[in-house]
Design a protein around this motif. Sequence first.
Motif, PDB file in Angstrom:
ATOM      1  N   ALA A  54     -23.055  29.325 -47.097  1.00  0.00           N
ATOM      2  CA  ALA A  54     -22.686  30.677 -46.871  1.00  0.00           C
ATOM      3  C   ALA A  54     -21.541  31.146 -46.338  1.00  0.00           C
ATOM      4  CB  ALA A  54     -24.113  31.382 -46.346  1.00  0.00           C
ATOM      5  N   VAL A  55     -20.926  32.298 -46.570  1.00  0.00           N
ATOM      6  CA  VAL A  55     -19.842  32.907 -46.137  1.00  0.00           C
ATOM      7  C   VAL A  55     -20.288  33.771 -45.140  1.00  0.00           C
ATOM      8  CG1 VAL A  55     -17.783  34.160 -46.228  1.00  0.00           C
ATOM      9  CG2 VAL A  55     -18.264  32.476 -47.978  1.00  0.00           C
ATOM     10  N   HIS A  56     -20.110  33.399 -43.601  1.00  0.00           N
ATOM     11  CA  HIS A  56     -20.923  34.091 -42.697  1.00  0.00           C
ATOM     12  C   HIS A  56     -19.671  34.925 -41.844  1.00  0.00           C
ATOM     13  CE1 HIS A  56     -24.752  34.996 -40.331  1.00  0.00           C
ATOM     14  NE2 HIS A  56     -23.665  35.447 -39.527  1.00  0.00           N
ATOM     15  N   GLY A  57     -19.838  36.407 -41.850  1.00  0.00           N
ATOM     16  CA  GLY A  57     -18.755  36.917 -41.108  1.00  0.00           C
ATOM     17  C   GLY A  57     -19.243  37.415 -39.761  1.00  0.00           C
ATOM     18  N   LEU A  58     -18.553  37.481 -38.654  1.00  0.00           N
ATOM     19  CA  LEU A  58     -18.898  37.725 -37.407  1.00  0.00           C
ATOM     20  C   LEU A  58     -17.713  38.815 -37.096  1.00  0.00           C
ATOM     21  CD1 LEU A  58     -19.093  34.492 -34.873  1.00  0.00           C
ATOM     22  CD2 LEU A  58     -20.792  35.867 -36.068  1.00  0.00           C
ATOM     23  N   VAL A 207     -19.512  24.456 -49.121  1.00  0.00           N
ATOM     24  CA  VAL A 207     -18.758  24.348 -47.721  1.00  0.00           C
ATOM     25  C   VAL A 207     -19.372  25.737 -47.039  1.00  0.00           C
ATOM     26  CG1 VAL A 207     -16.834  24.839 -46.524  1.00  0.00           C
ATOM     27  CG2 VAL A 207     -16.594  23.554 -48.655  1.00  0.00           C
ATOM     28  N   THR A 208     -19.691  25.764 -45.799  1.00  0.00           N
ATOM     29  CA  THR A 208     -20.093  26.970 -45.095  1.00  0.00           C
ATOM     30  C   THR A 208     -19.007  27.267 -44.438  1.00  0.00           C
ATOM     31  OG1 THR A 208     -22.197  25.627 -44.798  1.00  0.00           O
ATOM     32  CG2 THR A 208     -21.724  27.538 -43.364  1.00  0.00           C
ATOM     33  N   ILE A 209     -18.734  28.706 -44.241  1.00  0.00           N
ATOM     34  CA  ILE A 209     -17.524  29.171 -43.776  1.00  0.00           C
ATOM     35  C   ILE A 209     -17.992  30.257 -42.843  1.00  0.00           C
ATOM     36  CG2 ILE A 209     -15.579  30.755 -43.977  1.00  0.00           C
ATOM     37  CD1 ILE A 209     -15.403  29.370 -46.989  1.00  0.00           C
ATOM     38  N   VAL A 210     -17.772  30.192 -41.473  1.00  0.00           N
ATOM     39  CA  VAL A 210     -17.770  31.165 -40.543  1.00  0.00           C
ATOM     40  C   VAL A 210     -16.459  31.919 -40.100  1.00  0.00           C
ATOM     41  CG1 VAL A 210     -18.813  31.546 -38.255  1.00  0.00           C
ATOM     42  CG2 VAL A 210     -19.813  29.620 -39.456  1.00  0.00           C
TER      43      VAL A 210
END
Lengths: 265, 381
Positions: A54-58, A207-210
């Motif tokens: 997932a593309v996870h945004g903080l 790919v996981t993107i944080v």
Amino acid sequence: MLDAAPADIILGGDNREVPDSIRNGYAVETRNLTKRFGHFTALDNLDLKIEAHAVHGLLGPNGAGKTTAIKLLCGLLKPTAGEAYILGKKVPDRSLLPQIGYMPQETALYLDLTVHHNLSLYGELYGLTRKRIAEREKDLLRFIALEKWRDSLVANLSGGMKHRVSLACSMIHEPKLLFLDEPTVGVDPELRASFWEYFNGLQKAGVTIVLTTHYMDEAQHCDKIGLIRRGRLIADGTPGDIVKRTNTTNLEDAFLALAGHQAEA
Amino acid sequence: MSIRRTLSITRRIFRGLRHDWRALFMMFLTPIIGVTVFGVAFSGDVSHVQVVVVNQDEGYQIPPATVAVSLADAIIANCDADVLRFAYVATEEEGLDRVKSGKAYGLIIFPSNFTSEVYAKGLDPTLPINPKIRVALDKSNVTVANTITKAVSEAMLKASESMGIESPLVIDADNAVYAEGASFRDFFLPGNIGFIMFMLTFILTLLAFVSERTSGSLQRLHVTPLTDSELVMGYALAFSIIAVIQTAIVLVTITVIFNTMMAGNVWLAFVVIAVLSIMSLSLGILCSSLARAEAQAIQFLPLVAMPCFLLSGIFWPIEAIPVYLRPLSYAVPPTYAVNATRSVMLRGWGLEHVWVELVAMVAFTVAFLVLSVWSLHRDRG
């Protein structure tokens, strides 16, 4: 306040007994993650679950604790309390290092080296073969649109260009999990759009993107977002979900509504 | 520990230098300038000292000679003309005026019956006479004053010997055990190399490593598989190569330009100085790893340089340091290098003597590097 928040999609079952978060599809999981610098609490009991691929945004304003959270996840800081699990392993764990990529907020490049030598240094540190480094470099330079600048000294590049090189350095070894601290700061809108396209492509490749950002409009591109304010997670879910929950029309208003809520609590 | 990753760090330092001609130029020119400046300034022995002479000696006809000879003249003739420059005046007052006005450093007075009294006393030491050369010195410069006294005493011994006057007591210091014919520069330069190499490599690494932290690249490296010991070793290796080249330049400079005494094996001298340089860069890495910013790192400079400067015996022998401070000399690393280089270059000692110093320096190096790794490790978190 967190408990009072509306239904939370990510915080599904309670897996506190099982540290093997990857089994549950989480690339990142934190429990009561807390970091204090003296009397200042930078991060306060952060419970974060980030799904794999997932593309996870903080999201959050400056000083909210986003960078602290990323540094804790990368093992650059030791938590004051709580723990973090990445790809099923408790941080810090040296065996995680080849699998994660980290792009710090500051440029953090060797200004006295060329773009090529910066990239190949990181390639070498990850144990890539010379041939593989060359292939990766070619792909990444095309992605960051700096093919012509391969042999230029980084010191001679503009701020935005350096930022792009920095992003490329964090991806040279094809990490499974990418931590990007403000990857789109100082990048022009056209290139920013291509960044998001690329991130979504990486995501499809597994790919996981944080990433952290304080641009609310950018967060629309994320699968999931976590809103952080004053070291606390005040909401998380899909962008649409958060907007709906707060009866607002966009993330900015949603954030303001949630911030007001936190201030009252 | 991965050799490949270590070498990547080493290579990156050299690649960076390739684009920094100024740094490279300074790196290899500074040692030459350093040694040359010191070598020229401390050309060593005091020379061309202005001295005024009042020679009232009437001379004496020593049997079987038929003409009167003057011991005073002989002494003046036996003084090294390069060291003392004589001017003659008639009276003591005139001479004193010269000294008082700063035109000369000393006044030497030979009394009128000087030769005869010395001769008589030589024949019969019980005679109640006491022949004297009176010397009035401007002692504001102790070194110059001592030089005058020494030059006159030596000339006196030579002169009496040549005239066949028996001197009751003679110190024969001509048989040197070591370093026969060594000048002050021969004594000074070996220690000076130690000091220059220590400072150069220390400063170079101090600044190089700290920028790794300030630029943020250290944090990025911490997220790669590179370990702290690989990072430290990569740096140590790169700067060791530079230090070895600098050492060679310095040694060539002092032997070719200054023709410094090299009684021992030149390769052993090279090893001693190279080991010193590697030790210094390890200290540089350590101080750098303790510092958070360039400004902090710079503060280590006087902290490290001053004690080394004063206690290592570079300029003053350790014997000139108060007794209670002497043990401290052995806590400052360059002391060992200064001792060892002098032993090799002046005494001609071999490895069988200087291994102690070499081992001490290697021990310091290892300790500094281990502490650097520890200090980096402690930073995480």
